[in-house]
Motif scaffolding. Sequence first.
Motif, PDB file in Angstrom:
ATOM      1  N   TRP A 124       0.863  -1.172   0.000  1.00 55.43           N
ATOM      2  CA  TRP A 124       0.000   0.000   0.000  1.00 55.43           C
ATOM      3  C   TRP A 124       0.896   1.217   0.000  1.00 55.43           C
ATOM      4  N   THR A 125       0.589   2.187  -0.859  1.00 61.17           N
ATOM      5  CA  THR A 125       1.359   3.420  -0.919  1.00 61.17           C
ATOM      6  C   THR A 125       0.449   4.598  -0.600  1.00 61.17           C
ATOM      7  N   ILE A 126       1.044   5.666  -0.106  1.00 59.03           N
ATOM      8  CA  ILE A 126       0.302   6.891   0.151  1.00 59.03           C
ATOM      9  C   ILE A 126       1.139   8.051  -0.364  1.00 59.03           C
ATOM     10  N   MET A 127       0.506   8.932  -1.139  1.00 58.12           N
ATOM     11  CA  MET A 127       1.246  10.075  -1.656  1.00 58.12           C
ATOM     12  C   MET A 127       0.392  11.327  -1.609  1.00 58.12           C
ATOM     13  N   GLU A 128       1.067  12.447  -1.376  1.00 56.43           N
ATOM     14  CA  GLU A 128       0.376  13.731  -1.339  1.00 56.43           C
ATOM     15  C   GLU A 128       0.088  14.178  -2.768  1.00 56.43           C
ATOM     16  N   THR A 129      -1.025  14.857  -2.959  1.00 53.95           N
ATOM     17  CA  THR A 129      -1.424  15.316  -4.282  1.00 53.95           C
ATOM     18  C   THR A 129      -2.154  16.654  -4.167  1.00 53.95           C
ATOM     19  N   THR A 130      -2.592  17.172  -5.288  1.00 54.36           N
ATOM     20  CA  THR A 130      -3.372  18.405  -5.320  1.00 54.36           C
ATOM     21  C   THR A 130      -4.856  18.074  -5.220  1.00 54.36           C
ATOM     22  N   GLU A 131      -5.687  19.103  -5.071  1.00 51.43           N
ATOM     23  CA  GLU A 131      -7.131  18.873  -5.005  1.00 51.43           C
ATOM     24  C   GLU A 131      -7.645  18.276  -6.321  1.00 51.43           C
ATOM     25  N   SER A 132      -7.191  18.782  -7.450  1.00 51.28           N
ATOM     26  CA  SER A 132      -7.648  18.229  -8.732  1.00 51.28           C
ATOM     27  C   SER A 132      -7.110  16.818  -8.946  1.00 51.28           C
ATOM     28  N   GLY A 133      -5.893  16.555  -8.522  1.00 43.14           N
ATOM     29  CA  GLY A 133      -5.344  15.198  -8.600  1.00 43.14           C
ATOM     30  C   GLY A 133      -6.118  14.233  -7.719  1.00 43.14           C
ATOM     31  N   PHE A 134      -6.539  14.707  -6.565  1.00 39.02           N
ATOM     32  CA  PHE A 134      -7.323  13.908  -5.637  1.00 39.02           C
ATOM     33  C   PHE A 134      -8.657  13.525  -6.281  1.00 39.02           C
ATOM     34  N   GLN A 135      -9.355  14.518  -6.805  1.00 38.37           N
ATOM     35  CA  GLN A 135     -10.667  14.254  -7.407  1.00 38.37           C
ATOM     36  C   GLN A 135     -10.537  13.369  -8.647  1.00 38.37           C
ATOM     37  N   GLY A 136      -9.502  13.572  -9.442  1.00 40.11           N
ATOM     38  CA  GLY A 136      -9.293  12.749 -10.620  1.00 40.11           C
ATOM     39  C   GLY A 136      -8.988  11.302 -10.305  1.00 40.11           C
ATOM     40  N   SER A 137      -8.298  11.050  -9.196  1.00 41.72           N
ATOM     41  CA  SER A 137      -7.942   9.677  -8.816  1.00 41.72           C
ATOM     42  C   SER A 137      -9.145   8.888  -8.302  1.00 41.72           C
ATOM     43  N   LEU A 138     -10.154   9.597  -7.814  1.00 42.97           N
ATOM     44  CA  LEU A 138     -11.299   8.914  -7.226  1.00 42.97           C
ATOM     45  C   LEU A 138     -12.437   8.705  -8.225  1.00 42.97           C
ATOM     46  N   ASN A 139     -12.329   9.261  -9.401  1.00 45.15           N
ATOM     47  CA  ASN A 139     -13.380   9.100 -10.422  1.00 45.15           C
ATOM     48  C   ASN A 139     -13.084   7.949 -11.340  1.00 45.15           C
TER      49      ASN A 139
END
Length: 131
Positions: A116-131
């Motif tokens: 399992w990995t965890i990485m910091e991202t931007t708000e748009s990157g966050f929303q794009g990864s969850l869609n």
Amino acid sequence: MFSVLASCAGTGTKNYSSIGMEAPSDQAAVFVGRKSRYVASAALPKVILDGQEVAKLGIGEMERINVSAGAHKIQTKIGNVLQLGIGGDATSFVAEKGKKYFFIIDYDQKLFSGQWTIMETTESGFQGSLN
């Protein structure tokens, strides 16, 4: 069969409006989400913030946690004994009042292992990864 299906659902949500995307002025907001991929789909990785479990996330789920300003550590680990041998990950960040911090959890499959990995991202990157 119900218990198997129920184990795939985590404690997070898939609904952006239910978590509120604004940060309080006197604290910081941490948003953590799991990528919408079907790799390791039956697993529910734990999200641990400053040593305390705050969520177990299913595919495409997210959680919001308000934190005080200062240094914090966020990590992900295996969610149950069925995932023994799978590694986790951690990262640190310094929160500022009124700011938002976004992290994505993903499963990195190797030839004979996974992590399992965890990485910091931007708000748009966050929303794009969850869609």
